[in-house]
Design a protein around this motif. Structure first.
Motif, PDB file in Angstrom:
ATOM      1  N   LEU A  31       6.511  -7.442  -3.409  1.00 28.97           N
ATOM      2  CA  LEU A  31       5.123  -7.264  -4.220  1.00 28.97           C
ATOM      3  C   LEU A  31       4.866  -5.723  -4.080  1.00 28.97           C
ATOM      4  O   LEU A  31       4.975  -5.162  -3.003  1.00 28.97           O
ATOM      5  CB  LEU A  31       3.913  -8.006  -3.500  1.00 28.97           C
ATOM      6  CG  LEU A  31       2.738  -8.097  -4.241  1.00 28.97           C
ATOM      7  CD1 LEU A  31       2.703  -9.505  -4.853  1.00 28.97           C
ATOM      8  CD2 LEU A  31       1.611  -7.686  -3.560  1.00 28.97           C
ATOM      9  N   ASP A  32       4.750  -5.099  -5.108  1.00 27.32           N
ATOM     10  CA  ASP A  32       4.491  -3.515  -5.194  1.00 27.32           C
ATOM     11  C   ASP A  32       3.730  -3.374  -6.211  1.00 27.32           C
ATOM     12  O   ASP A  32       3.961  -3.695  -7.321  1.00 27.32           O
ATOM     13  CB  ASP A  32       5.909  -2.850  -5.215  1.00 27.32           C
ATOM     14  CG  ASP A  32       5.885  -1.324  -4.835  1.00 27.32           C
ATOM     15  OD1 ASP A  32       6.152  -0.815  -4.002  1.00 27.32           O
ATOM     16  OD2 ASP A  32       5.011  -0.552  -5.862  1.00 27.32           O
ATOM     17  N   GLN A  33       2.572  -2.134  -5.949  1.00 32.58           N
ATOM     18  CA  GLN A  33       1.676  -1.943  -7.036  1.00 32.58           C
ATOM     19  C   GLN A  33       2.415  -0.971  -8.142  1.00 32.58           C
ATOM     20  O   GLN A  33       1.597  -0.730  -8.951  1.00 32.58           O
ATOM     21  CB  GLN A  33       0.542  -1.394  -6.397  1.00 32.58           C
ATOM     22  CG  GLN A  33       0.740  -0.259  -5.205  1.00 32.58           C
ATOM     23  CD  GLN A  33       0.706   0.984  -5.796  1.00 32.58           C
ATOM     24  OE1 GLN A  33      -0.018   1.441  -6.830  1.00 32.58           O
ATOM     25  NE2 GLN A  33       1.521   1.865  -5.148  1.00 32.58           N
ATOM     26  N   GLY A  34       3.521  -0.472  -7.793  1.00 36.14           N
ATOM     27  CA  GLY A  34       4.162   0.252  -9.053  1.00 36.14           C
ATOM     28  C   GLY A  34       4.269   1.792  -9.074  1.00 36.14           C
ATOM     29  O   GLY A  34       5.104   2.280  -9.766  1.00 36.14           O
ATOM     30  N   SER A  38       5.961   8.348  -1.673  1.00 32.30           N
ATOM     31  CA  SER A  38       6.944   8.816  -0.646  1.00 32.30           C
ATOM     32  C   SER A  38       8.501   8.769  -1.137  1.00 32.30           C
ATOM     33  O   SER A  38       8.823   9.732  -1.072  1.00 32.30           O
ATOM     34  CB  SER A  38       6.625   8.288   0.534  1.00 32.30           C
ATOM     35  OG  SER A  38       7.004   8.833   1.823  1.00 32.30           O
ATOM     36  N   SER A  39       8.840   7.600  -1.006  1.00 29.81           N
ATOM     37  CA  SER A  39      10.521   7.440  -1.135  1.00 29.81           C
ATOM     38  C   SER A  39      10.711   8.188  -2.510  1.00 29.81           C
ATOM     39  O   SER A  39      11.992   8.715  -2.209  1.00 29.81           O
ATOM     40  CB  SER A  39      10.752   6.026  -1.284  1.00 29.81           C
ATOM     41  OG  SER A  39      10.262   5.350  -0.065  1.00 29.81           O
ATOM     42  N   ALA A  40       9.988   8.148  -3.527  1.00 31.09           N
ATOM     43  CA  ALA A  40      10.294   8.635  -4.752  1.00 31.09           C
ATOM     44  C   ALA A  40      10.091  10.201  -4.911  1.00 31.09           C
ATOM     45  O   ALA A  40      10.728  10.686  -5.826  1.00 31.09           O
ATOM     46  CB  ALA A  40       9.679   7.854  -5.870  1.00 31.09           C
TER      47      ALA A  40
HETATM   48  C1  LIG Z   1       7.642  15.585   0.079  1.00 27.28           C
HETATM   49  C2  LIG Z   1       8.348  14.619   0.932  1.00 27.28           C
HETATM   50  C3  LIG Z   1       9.660  15.001   1.162  1.00 27.28           C
HETATM   51  C4  LIG Z   1      10.443  14.217   1.989  1.00 27.28           C
HETATM   52  N1  LIG Z   1      11.952  14.534   1.919  1.00 27.28           N
HETATM   53  C5  LIG Z   1      12.685  13.603   2.837  1.00 27.28           C
HETATM   54  C6  LIG Z   1      14.231  13.978   3.014  1.00 27.28           C
HETATM   55  O1  LIG Z   1      14.491  15.098   2.406  1.00 27.28           O
HETATM   56  N2  LIG Z   1      14.801  13.095   3.645  1.00 27.28           N
HETATM   57  C7  LIG Z   1      14.250  11.898   4.280  1.00 27.28           C
HETATM   58  O2  LIG Z   1      14.919  10.988   4.986  1.00 27.28           O
HETATM   59  N3  LIG Z   1      12.950  11.411   4.097  1.00 27.28           N
HETATM   60  C8  LIG Z   1      12.008  12.513   3.362  1.00 27.28           C
HETATM   61  N4  LIG Z   1      10.739  12.185   3.345  1.00 27.28           N
HETATM   62  C9  LIG Z   1      10.083  11.165   3.920  1.00 27.28           C
HETATM   63  C10 LIG Z   1      10.502   9.433   3.417  1.00 27.28           C
HETATM   64  O3  LIG Z   1      10.343   9.674   2.031  1.00 27.28           O
HETATM   65  C11 LIG Z   1       9.858   8.302   3.883  1.00 27.28           C
HETATM   66  O4  LIG Z   1      10.267   8.498   5.314  1.00 27.28           O
HETATM   67  C12 LIG Z   1      10.213   7.096   3.425  1.00 27.28           C
HETATM   68  O5  LIG Z   1      10.462   7.198   2.004  1.00 27.28           O
HETATM   69  C13 LIG Z   1       9.135   6.250   3.697  1.00 27.28           C
HETATM   70  O6  LIG Z   1       9.514   5.177   2.935  1.00 27.28           O
HETATM   71  P1  LIG Z   1       8.487   3.742   2.904  1.00 27.28           P
HETATM   72  O7  LIG Z   1       9.046   2.552   2.168  1.00 27.28           O
HETATM   73  O8  LIG Z   1       8.105   3.336   4.458  1.00 27.28           O
HETATM   74  O9  LIG Z   1       7.124   3.905   2.242  1.00 27.28           O
HETATM   75  P2  LIG Z   1       6.880   4.466   0.407  1.00 27.28           P
HETATM   76  O10 LIG Z   1       7.929   4.949   0.052  1.00 27.28           O
HETATM   77  O11 LIG Z   1       5.342   4.953   0.448  1.00 27.28           O
HETATM   78  O12 LIG Z   1       6.757   2.824   0.029  1.00 27.28           O
HETATM   79  C14 LIG Z   1       5.579   1.997   0.120  1.00 27.28           C
HETATM   80  C15 LIG Z   1       5.612   1.163  -1.103  1.00 27.28           C
HETATM   81  O13 LIG Z   1       4.511   0.120  -0.889  1.00 27.28           O
HETATM   82  C16 LIG Z   1       3.737   0.085  -1.998  1.00 27.28           C
HETATM   83  N5  LIG Z   1       2.147  -0.285  -1.789  1.00 27.28           N
HETATM   84  C17 LIG Z   1       1.652   0.508  -0.933  1.00 27.28           C
HETATM   85  N6  LIG Z   1       0.538  -0.136  -0.712  1.00 27.28           N
HETATM   86  C18 LIG Z   1       0.503  -1.347  -1.654  1.00 27.28           C
HETATM   87  C19 LIG Z   1      -0.640  -2.199  -1.879  1.00 27.28           C
HETATM   88  N7  LIG Z   1      -1.868  -2.202  -1.337  1.00 27.28           N
HETATM   89  N8  LIG Z   1      -0.206  -3.285  -2.878  1.00 27.28           N
HETATM   90  C20 LIG Z   1       1.246  -3.078  -3.296  1.00 27.28           C
HETATM   91  N9  LIG Z   1       2.054  -2.010  -3.033  1.00 27.28           N
HETATM   92  C21 LIG Z   1       1.711  -1.232  -2.024  1.00 27.28           C
HETATM   93  C22 LIG Z   1       3.720   1.457  -2.551  1.00 27.28           C
HETATM   94  O14 LIG Z   1       3.498   1.162  -4.066  1.00 27.28           O
HETATM   95  C23 LIG Z   1       5.231   1.805  -2.352  1.00 27.28           C
HETATM   96  O15 LIG Z   1       6.255   1.756  -3.353  1.00 27.28           O
HETATM   97  C24 LIG Z   1       9.991  12.962   2.495  1.00 27.28           C
HETATM   98  C25 LIG Z   1       8.642  12.484   2.120  1.00 27.28           C
HETATM   99  C26 LIG Z   1       7.923  13.567   1.417  1.00 27.28           C
HETATM  100  C27 LIG Z   1       6.611  13.111   0.885  1.00 27.28           C
END
Ligand SMILES: Cc1cc2nc3c(=O)[nH]c(=O)nc-3n(C[C@H](O)[C@H](O)[C@H](O)COP(=O)(O)OP(=O)(O)OC[C@H]3O[C@@H](n4cnc5c(N)ncnc54)[C@H](O)[C@@H]3O)c2cc1C
Length: 349
Positions: A31-34, A38-40
């Motif tokens: 489930l993802d809100q779309g 961060s990752s993107a």
């Molecule tokens: C500017 C920047 C540069 C970076 N550069 C690097 C790099 O060069 N190399 C590297 O390794 N890392 C980098 N990072 C860090 C990396 O992006 C993160 O460590 C990683 O992407 C985190 O992934 P995640 O899945 O935990 O979080 P997220 O990518 O935030 O994923 C969380 C997902 O949960 C969903 N979600 C959240 N709340 C809800 C809700 N209430 N209901 C439904 N869905 C929800 C969101 O839609 C999202 O898709 C960078 C980050 C930033 C911001």
């Protein structure tokens, strides 16, 4: 009948975990809100070194080969290219830094990562410094925006992904039930927004904003990623990603003039004059003060897990950590002690 898992969040953590669960025969729903911030938005860089301490990154020898193999496998699975090997050229900021590189590069453990300094490295003139430069080997970057977009499509087509906001009213943690359906495993992978949700709100997750620029420049190397005060990642056709700012405890998503100015100032020290700024982006890293991920089972609710805190090195760590979390969930294999949320058990009392 196959066991069922529900994952909240389709960022890097959620997508890597989904692949690992699916390959273990688990039925997965995400489930993802779309919209992903961060990752993107990430540059997706995987740098084996921590320059500040001139050390290898934590668990590098385990994470790096597994990540390389995983991203290549995902390229085949999703029929698209994510993985791009790159040389990182670090410009030294002092004689001490150059000397520390020199002595590290003579250690066997650093041989795969640090190239021996050559006369041309030391005389490299691209940056405004007099201390020379060194090359990091075995680095790569993952096309992060593509990773997220392609996965949304991939999981959508397979009926695995549902685009919806998480609702606390539909969640019954003691029964592992969401929206009337019971799951064997429920995993929270909500990135920086985990703080808003009750189940794991006791964990000390921090929100560290980062801004990057997409620029055009005729002076920068198209074949190397330059690093000093900031990083520059070549995207081809004279375009580069420049990053990133670190803005602690800042959960806002707008770009700022101050962020742009800082990145442009840092960029100038790499010898790029009058770049054209094509785009500015902001995102939020899910970070933890001890710089270790947050993984494990909820202290009260059996079968409810978290996978978060990937911080600044998410793209290197996620493939291994996702595998380790699945081995913990399915086979009760202990997690690496530095990653287990049991280290924060006293915060639940
Ligand atoms: C500017 C920047 C540069 C970076 N550069 C690097 C790099 O060069 N190399 C590297 O390794 N890392 C980098 N990072 C860090 C990396 O992006 C993160 O460590 C990683 O992407 C985190 O992934 P995640 O899945 O935990 O979080 P997220 O990518 O935030 O994923 C969380 C997902 O949960 C969903 N979600 C959240 N709340 C809800 C809700 N209430 N209901 C439904 N869905 C929800 C969101 O839609 C999202 O898709 C960078 C980050 C930033 C911001």
């Amino acid at each position: 009948m196959a066991k069922k898992a529900l994952i909240f969040g389709a960022g890097l953590a959620g997508t890597c975990l989904a692949h690992r669960l699916l390959s273990n025969g688990i039925e997965v729903k995400i489930l993802d809100q779309g919209s992903n911030y961060s990752s993107a938005v990430a540059a997706g860089m995987v740098n084996p070194m921590v320059f500040r301490r001139m050390n290898k990154s934590w668990r590098l020898d385990e994470f790096l080969p597994e990540a390389q193999a995983f991203y290549l496998e995902m390229e085949r699975e999703l029929r698209t290219q994510f993985y791009h090997p790159i040389v990182i050229r670090r410009f030294f900021s002092s004689d001490e830094e150059r000397e520390s590189w020199q002595s590290r590069s003579e250690e066997e453990a650093y041989e795969p990562y640090l190239a021996k300094l050559t006369a041309s490295d030391l005389a490299h003139t691209a940056a405004l410094n007099t201390f020379g430069s060194g090359r990091v080997k075995n680095a790569f970057w993952v096309d992060a925006a593509k990773w997220v977009a392609q996965h949304m499509a991939y999981f959508n087509e397979r009926g695995v992904l549902e685009q919806k906001e998480f609702s606390a009213q539909l969640w019954e943690p003691q029964l592992r039930k969401y929206d009337g359906e019971t799951y064997d495993f429920v995993v929270f992978c909500m990135g920086y927004r985990q703080k808003e949700e009750q189940t794991f709100s006791y964990l000390p997750l921090q929100q560290t904003k980062g801004q990057t620029l997409l620029i055009e420049s005729a002076q920068l190397s198209e074949t190397e990623s330059l690093n000093r005060k900031c990083f520059v990642l070549p995207y081809g056709n004279g375009r580069f990603r420049v990053g990133a700012t670190y803005e602690f405890n800042n959960p806002t998503l707008h770009v700022t003039e101050a962020g742009k100015e800082m990145l442009l100032q840092n960029l100038a020290s790499l010898g790029a004059y009058e770049p054209v700024v094509v785009e500015q982006s902001a995102g939020i890293r899910p970070t933890v003060l001890d710089r270790r991920p947050l993984m494990g089972q909820h202290p009260i609710h059996q079968g409810v897990y978290v996978f978060n805190g990937l911080g600044t090195k998410g793209y290197m760590m996620a493939p291994t950590l996702a595998r380790e979390l699945v081995a913990y969930m399915l086979e009760n294999k202990p997690l690496h002690s530095e990653t287990n949320i049991s280290r924060f058990a006293d915060r639940t009392r």
